[in-house]
Write a protein that holds these residues in place. Sequence first.
Motif, PDB file in Angstrom:
ATOM      1  N   SER A  11       0.837  -1.208   0.000  1.00 35.65           N
ATOM      2  CA  SER A  11       0.000   0.000   0.000  1.00 35.65           C
ATOM      3  C   SER A  11       0.865   1.248   0.000  1.00 35.65           C
ATOM      4  CB  SER A  11      -0.925  -0.014   1.223  1.00 35.65           C
ATOM      5  OG  SER A  11      -1.846   1.048   1.171  1.00 35.65           O
ATOM      6  N   THR A  15      -4.107   3.524   0.978  1.00 41.42           N
ATOM      7  CA  THR A  15      -5.519   3.226   0.717  1.00 41.42           C
ATOM      8  C   THR A  15      -5.818   1.727   0.835  1.00 41.42           C
ATOM      9  OG1 THR A  15      -5.015   3.274  -1.651  1.00 41.42           O
ATOM     10  CG2 THR A  15      -5.953   5.267  -0.690  1.00 41.42           C
ATOM     11  N   THR A  16      -4.968   0.901   0.252  1.00 45.61           N
ATOM     12  CA  THR A  16      -5.151  -0.546   0.377  1.00 45.61           C
ATOM     13  C   THR A  16      -5.019  -0.971   1.834  1.00 45.61           C
ATOM     14  OG1 THR A  16      -4.261  -0.869  -1.854  1.00 45.61           O
ATOM     15  CG2 THR A  16      -4.339  -2.805  -0.418  1.00 45.61           C
ATOM     16  N   LYS A  18      -5.720   0.688   4.471  1.00 44.83           N
ATOM     17  CA  LYS A  18      -6.894   1.101   5.234  1.00 44.83           C
ATOM     18  C   LYS A  18      -8.016   0.075   5.122  1.00 44.83           C
ATOM     19  CE  LYS A  18      -9.921   5.136   5.889  1.00 44.83           C
ATOM     20  NZ  LYS A  18     -10.247   6.510   5.388  1.00 44.83           N
ATOM     21  N   GLY A 124     -10.032   3.383  -4.147  1.00 49.03           N
ATOM     22  CA  GLY A 124      -9.235   4.345  -3.393  1.00 49.03           C
ATOM     23  C   GLY A 124      -8.835   5.492  -4.294  1.00 49.03           C
ATOM     24  N   GLU A 125      -8.448   6.592  -3.702  1.00 51.32           N
ATOM     25  CA  GLU A 125      -8.005   7.747  -4.490  1.00 51.32           C
ATOM     26  C   GLU A 125      -6.924   7.303  -5.480  1.00 51.32           C
ATOM     27  OE1 GLU A 125      -7.583  11.738  -2.641  1.00 51.32           O
ATOM     28  OE2 GLU A 125      -5.482  11.554  -3.253  1.00 51.32           O
ATOM     29  N   ASN A 135     -10.175  11.196  -1.624  1.00 53.34           N
ATOM     30  CA  ASN A 135     -10.360  10.829  -0.204  1.00 53.34           C
ATOM     31  C   ASN A 135     -11.000   9.457   0.012  1.00 53.34           C
ATOM     32  OD1 ASN A 135      -9.223  13.264   0.681  1.00 53.34           O
ATOM     33  ND2 ASN A 135     -11.207  14.305   0.585  1.00 53.34           N
ATOM     34  N   ARG A 136     -11.026   8.655  -1.008  1.00 52.33           N
ATOM     35  CA  ARG A 136     -11.514   7.294  -0.813  1.00 52.33           C
ATOM     36  C   ARG A 136     -10.336   6.365  -0.510  1.00 52.33           C
ATOM     37  NH1 ARG A 136     -15.881   5.428  -5.139  1.00 52.33           N
ATOM     38  NH2 ARG A 136     -16.251   3.892  -3.497  1.00 52.33           N
TER      39      ARG A 136
END
Length: 272
Positions: A11, A15-16, A18, A124-125, A135-136
């Motif tokens: 990651s 994102t991953t 999270k 994810g972003e 913000n994803r």
Amino acid sequence: MDKNINAMYFSATGTTQKIVLAIANKIAEFDGQTVKNIDFTLPEARKVAVSFTADDLVVFGVPVVAGRVPNVLLKYLDTLAGNGALAVPVVLYGNRNYDDAAIELKGILESKGFQVIAAAAFIGEHSFSKILAKNRPDEKDMTIANDFAEQIYKKLNGPDSMKPVYVPGNQPLGSYYVPKSANGDPIDIRKVTPKTNTEVCIDCKLCAHVCPMGSIDEEDVTKLNGICTKCGSCIKKCPVEAKYFDDPGFLEHKQDIEVKFASRREPELFLS
């Protein structure tokens, strides 16, 4: 459920990580367990082979690159030993498409001795952008991740715990995604590398420390000693925004996907 819970992931921008940690921690929470965290994002971590046993459950996450599992990770993934461990492959993509990444990761894990009991594709972003899937994973994504973990836990404690999982994709696997120009010509960004604005760079060395390929020269952060995967880590984590891309083809592709794939996509979950 009598399983050791593991969260294993690559990651570059978090994102991953999270999503994988959310799923693993929620599964562990049901039985009051703690999660073993295995982060293989940085080069040193990929020098150590990892093995599991039939007593393990591994939530395993990677980002999607050009619609596939990152090819720079294939050599490392080949060193894994599942030994009958249960696995939940998770791929995370930047709102364009995950193409064959999910089925590819499932196949890799199965070939290394894991038994896949669920799988997912989350958003994810985008690594190229600060506006595509901005913000994803966000609050809605995290709620879905927690619900997914609960469904996994229920499956593992039900009569269909070992039921095979269907994951969409092509067999044999399709080609890597190739960006196209406005004229329809292929855009080759494989050798594109980030630049450094030396007027604002504070030489904190953070970019060198977070590069998943170990390519940024710590003595001179304007130099690369290896490949660049365009993961966005050095750009998004720089405290003074000194890193950037200026390649015309890269910028055209970035703008194209920001427009074409602006509509929100939702996670896809696979449990049967």
